[in-house]
Design an enzyme around this catalytic site. Structure first.
Site, PDB file in Angstrom:
ATOM      1  N   GLY A  37       0.862  -1.177   0.000  1.00  0.00           N
ATOM      2  CA  GLY A  37       0.000   0.000   0.000  1.00  0.00           C
ATOM      3  C   GLY A  37       0.894   1.221   0.000  1.00  0.00           C
ATOM      4  O   GLY A  37       1.829   1.297  -0.793  1.00  0.00           O
TER       5      GLY A  37
ATOM      6  N   SER B 138       6.016  -5.358  -1.210  1.00  0.00           N
ATOM      7  CA  SER B 138       5.913  -3.969  -1.661  1.00  0.00           C
ATOM      8  C   SER B 138       6.246  -3.005  -0.494  1.00  0.00           C
ATOM      9  O   SER B 138       7.404  -2.970  -0.072  1.00  0.00           O
ATOM     10  CB  SER B 138       4.531  -3.730  -2.271  1.00  0.00           C
ATOM     11  OG  SER B 138       4.492  -2.523  -2.985  1.00  0.00           O
ATOM     12  N   ALA B 139       5.281  -2.259   0.049  1.00  0.00           N
ATOM     13  CA  ALA B 139       5.587  -1.368   1.182  1.00  0.00           C
ATOM     14  C   ALA B 139       6.198  -2.149   2.342  1.00  0.00           C
ATOM     15  O   ALA B 139       7.072  -1.635   3.055  1.00  0.00           O
ATOM     16  CB  ALA B 139       4.324  -0.643   1.647  1.00  0.00           C
TER      17      ALA B 139
ATOM     18  N   HIS C 126       8.643  -3.117  -7.222  1.00  0.00           N
ATOM     19  CA  HIS C 126       7.979  -2.805  -8.507  1.00  0.00           C
ATOM     20  C   HIS C 126       8.978  -2.198  -9.486  1.00  0.00           C
ATOM     21  O   HIS C 126       8.618  -1.333 -10.293  1.00  0.00           O
ATOM     22  CB  HIS C 126       6.812  -1.822  -8.309  1.00  0.00           C
ATOM     23  CG  HIS C 126       5.692  -2.321  -7.444  1.00  0.00           C
ATOM     24  ND1 HIS C 126       4.665  -3.093  -7.927  1.00  0.00           N
ATOM     25  CD2 HIS C 126       5.453  -2.145  -6.115  1.00  0.00           C
ATOM     26  CE1 HIS C 126       3.832  -3.363  -6.928  1.00  0.00           C
ATOM     27  NE2 HIS C 126       4.283  -2.800  -5.830  1.00  0.00           N
TER      28      HIS C 126
ATOM     29  N   GLU D   5       8.724  -6.892 -10.697  1.00  0.00           N
ATOM     30  CA  GLU D   5       7.459  -7.400 -10.172  1.00  0.00           C
ATOM     31  C   GLU D   5       7.400  -8.929 -10.282  1.00  0.00           C
ATOM     32  O   GLU D   5       7.938  -9.514 -11.223  1.00  0.00           O
ATOM     33  CB  GLU D   5       6.292  -6.768 -10.917  1.00  0.00           C
ATOM     34  CG  GLU D   5       6.146  -5.289 -10.588  1.00  0.00           C
ATOM     35  CD  GLU D   5       4.870  -4.682 -11.127  1.00  0.00           C
ATOM     36  OE1 GLU D   5       4.395  -5.108 -12.193  1.00  0.00           O
ATOM     37  OE2 GLU D   5       4.336  -3.774 -10.461  1.00  0.00           O
TER      38      GLU D   5
END
Lengths: 239, 239
Positions: free
Chosen positions: B85, B118-119, B155, B197
């Site tokens: 997020g 991700s985050a 990413h 990714e």
């Protein structure tokens, strides 16, 4: 109040010509503009590159980094141009050198013209919270100059992205720009103008005119609206 | 030390299968994983979506937001999964709830497994300075968990981007990801792994194995190097 905010991406001849014409109309009959290159690491190189590419628009660009007293340079400037690069690096310098209040006074009280491009547009907003840049340094505050009462997302683009690898385009699954602005509105209420590359917002206190590209306006909890070259966004962006 | 760091973009069936298989091998024979959804606004929705998409990998995901004492929940967790997020929102919560030291202790001293996506990968690094996210809130510090001694750019993609508008692809002139990481190295010295990714880094203290995608390693002042699925990056990333 005379504030001109460019998105960035002034790379094609047509876009450069628009920027130069807008700069001439905006700064008028002054000789020298105080240029703030702090968003890039190479300050001298930035001034040289603008001169080489004709993006001085005929004005003498005085690099603020070459002055012995940056605050005094702002106080005596006839016009201020804040360039692009990394917004975190730029805002950190503005806070640490005491330039936030100095620039606010010149633009909002004295009425000299301000031009921001990309990072220079981000810092003209109430906060830098709609930048696309990487947080490579930690500024003391995300608060910015607040020359306008709305946020701009520079280099705006709609839709998903594809990246170029060895001449082929591949789909990328990271958040879209609209996803990011929606997340901004989960935490903040200021309207956001997504300004397409090559475009500018001409702000004079009573109008916010889109020049040279399209723009999309985002308000919390509503569907974004699309706007074209020449439209006045003022009624959408009022406090 | 058992740290598994995912890039994000686990959207295709093959990528999902890789993530689930890695999760099974990483967490092993425990029943419940403490899930940290603070990077998204909708915490309950995030847990439900992972369960719906089969990305729980057969484990019970206990949302930390549903516990009365998040620090105590970390202290008793058998494994921790920090989801994606907005990294600014996530790190702000980790600092404000006193979870940074609590998580460090469990992972680095007690040796329970950590998964970030991700985050959740960004915050496993020394700082959050290589995130791609928008600074929608201001955290008290950019310092992160420091579970690994290098930075990850999640990413990651090489090259310039094109955006999709009404089914047509248009070139975008904003900084490339490589430009941004080069700017990071103007201000910082930690190596950066650009993780494509669908990929993960499997870190056990003596190796950093690339799983499921390619990766590009950036060091200050040198040409980046490209690495494939199965390679060990440890020798490049040592302190």
């Amino acid at each position: 109040m005379k504030v001109l905010l460019g998105s960035g991406g002034f790379r094609t001849d047509a876009r450069k010509a628009t920027l130069v014409a807008e700069m001439r109309a905006h700064f008028g009959e002054i000789d020298s503009i105080l240029f703030v290159p702090y968003a890039l690491a190479d300050h001298d190189g930035y001034v040289a590159a603008l001169n080489d590419r004709g993006l001085h628009a005929g004005y003498t660009l005085q690099g603020i980094h070459q002055t012995s007293d940056p605050v005094a340079a702002v106080r005596s400037a006839q016009g201020i141009y804040v360039g692009g690069g990394n917004t975190f690096r730029l805002i950190k310098q503005l806070h640490e050198l005491g330039l936030v209040e100095a620039i606010q006074n010149r633009i909002l009280a004295d009425g000299i013209p301000y031009l921001g491009v990309s990072a220079g547009t981000n810092v003209a907003c109430p906060t830098m919270r709609t930048t696309n840049d990487m947080p490579i340094v930690q500024p003391p505050s995300f608060d910015a100059l607040g020359l306008v009462p709305f946020q701009v997302n520079a280099h705006y683009h709609p839709g998903g992205i594809h990246y170029d690898q060895d001449g082929e385009l591949h789909p990328h699954y990271g958040e879209t720009r609209d996803d990011r602005i929606r997340e901004f509105h989960e935490e903040n209420s200021a309207p956001v103008v997504g300004l397409f590359e090559g475009g500018l917002l001409r702000c004079d206190g009573s109008s916010v005119e889109v020049v040279g590209s399209a723009a999309r306006v985002f308000q919390p909890g509503t569907t974004p609206t699309d706007h074209q070259d020449g439209e006045d966004l003022m009624r959408l962006l009022r406090d």
